[in-house]
Structures are given as structure tokens and as C-alpha cells.
Design a protein around this motif. Sequence first.
Motif, short mmCIF file in Angstrom:
data_model
loop_
_atom_site.label_atom_id
_atom_site.label_comp_id
_atom_site.label_asym_id
_atom_site.label_seq_id
_atom_site.Cartn_x
_atom_site.Cartn_y
_atom_site.Cartn_z
N LEU A 272 0.78 -1.50 0.14
CA LEU A 272 -0.16 -0.20 -0.03
C LEU A 272 0.85 1.27 0.24
CD1 LEU A 272 -2.73 -1.18 2.80
CD2 LEU A 272 -3.04 -1.22 -0.03
N GLY A 273 2.25 1.17 0.04
CA GLY A 273 3.09 2.37 0.02
C GLY A 273 2.93 3.18 1.40
N ILE A 274 2.50 2.56 2.54
CA ILE A 274 2.20 3.42 3.70
C ILE A 274 3.64 3.63 4.34
CG2 ILE A 274 1.16 3.09 6.10
CD1 ILE A 274 -1.16 1.85 4.88
N LYS A 275 3.92 4.72 4.67
CA LYS A 275 5.09 5.01 5.28
C LYS A 275 5.47 4.40 6.83
CE LYS A 275 7.62 8.35 4.27
NZ LYS A 275 8.24 9.72 3.94
N HIS A 276 6.85 4.28 6.71
CA HIS A 276 7.20 3.41 8.03
C HIS A 276 6.74 3.76 9.45
CE1 HIS A 276 10.01 0.35 9.84
NE2 HIS A 276 10.29 1.66 10.56
N GLY A 277 6.92 5.13 9.71
CA GLY A 277 6.40 5.57 10.87
C GLY A 277 4.83 5.30 11.08
N ILE A 278 3.97 5.86 10.22
CA ILE A 278 2.54 5.64 10.40
C ILE A 278 2.36 4.33 10.43
CG2 ILE A 278 2.10 6.19 8.10
CD1 ILE A 278 -0.42 7.50 9.21
N GLY A 279 3.02 3.53 9.47
CA GLY A 279 2.72 2.01 9.12
C GLY A 279 2.95 1.25 10.54
N ASN A 280 3.99 1.58 11.42
CA ASN A 280 4.19 1.07 12.47
C ASN A 280 3.24 1.10 13.74
OD1 ASN A 280 6.73 -0.51 12.09
ND2 ASN A 280 7.87 1.06 12.80
#
Length: 360
Positions: A272-280
Amino acid sequence: MNYKNFPMVPRVIFGRGSFNQINDVLAPKRKSINAPFIFLIDDVFRGNPWLTSRIELAYDDKIIFIPTKEEPKTEQIDTLVEEIILQAKERPSGIIGIGGGTVLDIAKAVAIMITNSGEAKDYQGWDLVKNPAIYHVGIPTISGTGAEVSRTTVLTGPEKKLGINSDFTPFDQVILDSELTKDVPKEQWFYTGMDCYIHCIESLTGTFLNEFSKSYGEKAFELCKQIFLDDTLSKRDSQEKLMMASWHGGMSIAYSQVGVAHALSYGLAFLLGIKHGIGNCIVFDHLEDFYPEGVALFKKMKAKHDIELPQGICANLSDNDFNTMIKVALGLEPLWENALGKNWQNIATPERLRSLYEKM
């Protein structure tokens, strides 16, 4: 037992305003007038003379602004390396990354790929890099990822999201100037800070835990609690403490590993291309079964700072999509072994991962 002999960043400058020493740091490292310094700078600073005017460009030195809306990709590294090699008369004197985790990871990867043949995707994994990188400097402008101190550079490739983990990855020089973080938006500050907090939880509860990683993890954990729960901290103190929490959090996983949250967030990022910080953060919110105390404290921090996480991001995914994410996540074996032990495959089943992703 074979103990890891891992490298650390050999030179560090810490202090508010220390970015002003950048030119003095680089001058003795210039190889010739034809060997430029290449500055990879977060696109957010484009047109911002407050930062760029302090960099003294000479000869063929060049600034390349890096867009950071998406996670770094292997093909992006290949394109940058080709552009740098074609334009420079000689091999560059050094690569300087100025930005958040995305830019720092890109700078590390570019420095490696300038001296190693093939494509960046060929080096996704552990200890695949053969030749030392060129001189590279990391200057974080947001705190939390630990990218400034780690031996990995996390990249999304055509088949997987996986870092170039090697002894040649760490920076030769880091400048930690908390003033550079002063304009970070609140949500970004929280998500990236939580990346550091989650590093601590995953290393401190993991089966790879040892006194080395524990000492760094405990310090980072204490700093995170102060930063995100203590009302008496000044903004400046908070910025300096988060910069050190990021450093210690990154060190805490150098001799251990991360765990379930990072493995699952790699799946989200890949598909989904979700960035690392928010994904975590999205993942960690649902991991009470694995990290009960850590998740409870995370929810307290989230409420205190009035953070609303995206909901339903996996609501409309196909079976194929779920299978892709699960495959990426389960491919990160060291993370699962750290989190759950040698028999992790009996616990982290595809069905269990699917049910977790369905909650997000």
C-alpha cells in the motif's frame, strides 16, 4: 558461539547549531576538485535558505532534493547512482544525507551502490555488500527512525521490502543538531517518535535481548516516556531528548532485532506504500497479544497527543493482496525469531497474520 563484530558510527557531533560545522567537517575529505560532494536533501527544504545557505558548494558539488512522500525504492537508488556517476568527472568525495529516515536510507544506499556493481535490489538482505561504500554523512532533520546510526537501509524492491544490511552501511560521520527538527509537524513528530518507542519495546521483549542492546533500549524507553508523557519538558529539551532516544533506539537493535510490528508494517509498505512511522503505529495499535504493556502505554501516548490513526486501510483488499503482504512479512525471519523464538512459525501463521491485517 559466533559473536557479531558490528561497526558503529566512528564520528558524531552533537549540539544545537552544530550543523554550522558541516563545511569544516567536509573540507579535509575532498579528494580533488573533480570529486564533488553530493548533498541529498529532503524536498521539504527546497527553497529554504535557512538550511541550504549554510552549505558552501564548491567546484562540481551538487544538491539533489529528494521527494519523501513515498518509501525509498531500489530503482530510485539505481537512478540516482547513474545520474551521479554520469555527471561527476571523478568518483564523488562523499554523499551527505540531510533529512528524515527516507533520505538517510537513500544516502547510505547510494554511497554503497557507487562502489558496488549491479542493482540495489541485488543487495537487499544480510551481508551481501562486497566493497566499502564511499564516505557518507548523515544529518537527521527529524528524530525517531534510528537511520542515522543503524547498519541497514530499508528499501522497497520489486519483490520485497528489505534493507541493505551490511558492515559498510553505517555513516562515517553524523551531525545531530536538534534545531533542524524544530519545524516538524505534530503528526509526523509522533509517528517517527513512535518508531523509536517501538524499537525499544521490540528489542527489550525479544529473545535476542542481551545487556548491550538492553542498556541502549532501556535508556531510549525512559526518554520516550519523558518526551511523550511529561508536560514539564520544554520544546527544546524534548527535541534534544528525542534526538538521543532515536540514537539509543537505533543502537538497541544493532545487537538484537526488531519484531512483529516492523515485520507487519513492511507488508503494508510494500503493498500500500504506507510510510514506515505511521505504518508501525497502525500495526502496533493491534498487537496487545504480543506486547500488552507496550501497547497500553502507546494508546496512552496516542490519546494524550490527540492522534487519530487511519482506519480500514485493509478493508477492500483481495485475497491476493493479503497473501502478498503476508509473504513479505513472513520473509523477515530474524524479526519473527527475535519476537517469538525458534518456533515462531507455529505462532505467526498466515491465518493469524491475515486476521491482524483485517483489523487495520
